[in-house]
Design a protein around this motif. Structure first.
Motif, short mmCIF file in Angstrom:
data_model
loop_
_atom_site.label_atom_id
_atom_site.label_comp_id
_atom_site.label_asym_id
_atom_site.label_seq_id
_atom_site.Cartn_x
_atom_site.Cartn_y
_atom_site.Cartn_z
N THR A 1 0.74 -1.28 -0.12
CA THR A 1 0.00 0.14 -0.05
C THR A 1 1.02 1.12 -0.02
OG1 THR A 1 -0.16 0.25 2.35
CG2 THR A 1 -1.68 -1.42 1.30
N ARG A 2 1.96 1.14 0.41
CA ARG A 2 3.02 2.10 0.59
C ARG A 2 2.40 3.17 1.50
NH1 ARG A 2 6.82 1.75 -3.27
NH2 ARG A 2 6.44 0.31 -5.20
N LYS B 1 -6.78 -9.25 2.52
CA LYS B 1 -7.89 -8.72 1.72
C LYS B 1 -7.98 -7.18 1.56
CE LYS B 1 -10.61 -12.88 2.53
NZ LYS B 1 -11.45 -13.42 3.56
N PHE B 2 -7.55 -6.55 2.72
CA PHE B 2 -7.44 -5.17 3.13
C PHE B 2 -6.50 -4.50 1.74
CE2 PHE B 2 -5.02 -1.46 4.49
CZ PHE B 2 -6.02 -0.41 4.13
N ALA B 3 -5.17 -5.09 1.86
CA ALA B 3 -4.44 -4.34 0.83
C ALA B 3 -4.74 -4.60 -0.55
CB ALA B 3 -3.01 -5.17 1.13
N ASP B 4 -5.46 -5.80 -0.92
CA ASP B 4 -5.82 -6.04 -2.33
C ASP B 4 -7.05 -4.91 -2.54
OD1 ASP B 4 -6.15 -7.32 -4.75
OD2 ASP B 4 -8.16 -7.91 -4.11
N LEU B 5 -8.11 -4.60 -1.47
CA LEU B 5 -9.00 -3.59 -1.89
C LEU B 5 -8.57 -2.23 -1.95
CD1 LEU B 5 -12.14 -2.81 -2.06
CD2 LEU B 5 -11.93 -3.02 0.65
N PHE B 6 -7.57 -2.01 -0.94
CA PHE B 6 -6.94 -0.53 -0.80
C PHE B 6 -6.21 -0.30 -2.03
CE2 PHE B 6 -4.26 2.76 0.81
CZ PHE B 6 -4.97 3.59 1.40
N ASN B 7 -5.26 -0.87 -2.56
CA ASN B 7 -4.67 -0.73 -3.72
C ASN B 7 -5.29 -0.42 -4.81
OD1 ASN B 7 -2.30 -0.98 -2.35
ND2 ASN B 7 -1.90 -3.05 -2.67
N GLY C 1 -8.40 2.55 -2.72
CA GLY C 1 -7.81 3.73 -1.86
C GLY C 1 -9.14 4.06 -0.89
N ASP C 2 -9.90 2.96 -0.71
CA ASP C 2 -11.23 3.13 0.34
C ASP C 2 -10.48 3.52 1.67
OD1 ASP C 2 -13.38 3.11 1.70
OD2 ASP C 2 -14.11 1.17 0.96
N GLN C 3 -10.87 4.82 2.06
CA GLN C 3 -10.26 5.41 3.45
C GLN C 3 -11.04 4.82 4.61
OE1 GLN C 3 -7.67 7.15 4.13
NE2 GLN C 3 -7.17 6.96 2.18
N SER C 4 -12.30 4.60 4.17
CA SER C 4 -13.21 3.67 5.46
C SER C 4 -12.53 2.19 5.52
CB SER C 4 -14.73 3.73 4.79
OG SER C 4 -14.78 2.79 3.85
N ALA C 5 -12.20 1.42 4.79
CA ALA C 5 -11.72 0.22 4.72
C ALA C 5 -10.30 0.25 5.66
CB ALA C 5 -11.49 -0.24 3.40
#
Length: 288
Positions: free
Chosen positions: A176-177, A226-232, A235-239
């Motif tokens: 995610t950096r 799962k979070f890293a895949d979704l965020f990348n 960029g969902d801030q709520s997640a």
């Protein structure tokens, strides 16, 4: 977009100080191992433009030396993990030793000029200097005095598996950096490793902590992936907020459980002392 810095000793998003080095030592020899790359580089630069035999010899020598550097770095990583733990099995592969042998083979080829004996001597010198600089791999399992081999092996396997979960978490969040998030994961991992050290110091605690080392960390790893895949992707801030809240809950629970284990160990010690005092008094020995 500008990104807030969050280094090892910087506060995280909540403003709380954290340290990802709890229970770990700074790695010894990493900078010196990097210099070995520079030592091999001239072989690569001078190989092109030479005759086919000389070029092949230099490229093979370069490959052997780079393999030696890679094995050495892997051996340093394994030694660092071994040193940070109270109970640990020795590395299955002596990577630093194999790194020294590979480096010696590369130097032997690189210095060959018709005199095989002279080249071998150079290789032996290179191997000796490597072992002197980086040392040898741990050759014995690390155990706690008074703990049998079966218990030691159970704890070592459980902590090995737990460390793999933590590494998978770090690798996933690194994609995610996000420095703040990476620092937050490190802080949770520090709390988890406090529990690892407690279990290693008192293997009887493994049964009580097994769910934390296994089920909870496995769930944390899966959540991180799962979070890293979704965020990348989004960029969902709520997640990100939900994942950070999960880390908060996990850290609180791991810290509380570790304190419980410590309290139980203290209670066991007090009981042992009381029993010993009663026995001595029955023997007619007065205690101050």
């Amino acid at each position: 977009m500008a990104q807030k810095y969050g280094g090892q000793f910087s506060p995280d998003a909540s403003g709380k100080p954290k340290s990802g080095m709890t229970g770990r030592r700074p790695q010894r020899g990493r900078a010196r191992s990097n210099l070995l790359f520079l030592a091999a580089l001239p072989l690569l630069l001078t190989s092109f433009g030479a005759g086919p035999v000389e070029m092949a010899t230099k490229l093979i020598a370069f490959g052997a030396m780079i393999l030696g550097v890679w094995l050495t770095r892997a051996g340093l990583d394994a030694e660092e993990a071994f040193a940070a733990r109270t109970i640990a099995r020795r590395p299955a592969i002596p990577r630093k030793l194999f790194g020294a042998i590979s480096l010696a083979a590369g130097v032997t080829l690189a210095t060959f000029d018709g005199s095989l004996v002279g080249s071998i001597i150079y290789g032996i010198i290179a191997m000796a200097l490597h072992l002197f600089t980086f040392g040898v791999d741990p050759m014995r399992d690390k155990v706690v005095e008074g703990v049998d081999e079966f218990q030691t092996d159970r704890v070592a396997r459980a902590v090995d598996e737990a460390e793999r979960h933590l590494k998978a978490m770090s690798d996933a969040i690194a994609t995610t950096r996000d420095r703040v998030l990476m620092a937050r994961v490190e802080r949770f991992q520090s709390a988890a490793r406090d529990m690892f050290r407690q279990v290693e110091n008192d293997p009887r605690d493994l049964t009580a902590a097994r769910k934390y080392l296994g089920v909870y960390l496995l769930g944390a790893k899966d959540a991180a992936l799962k979070f890293a895949d979704l965020f990348n992707k989004t960029g969902d801030q709520s997640a990100k907020e939900d994942f950070t809240a999960l880390l908060d809950d996990l850290e609180v629970n791991f810290t509380a459980k570790t304190q419980t284990l410590l309290s139980n160990s203290r209670t066991d010690l007090d009981i042992e002392i009381d029993v010993l005092r009663d026995r001595l008094q029955r023997e007619g020995i007065r205690l101050n």
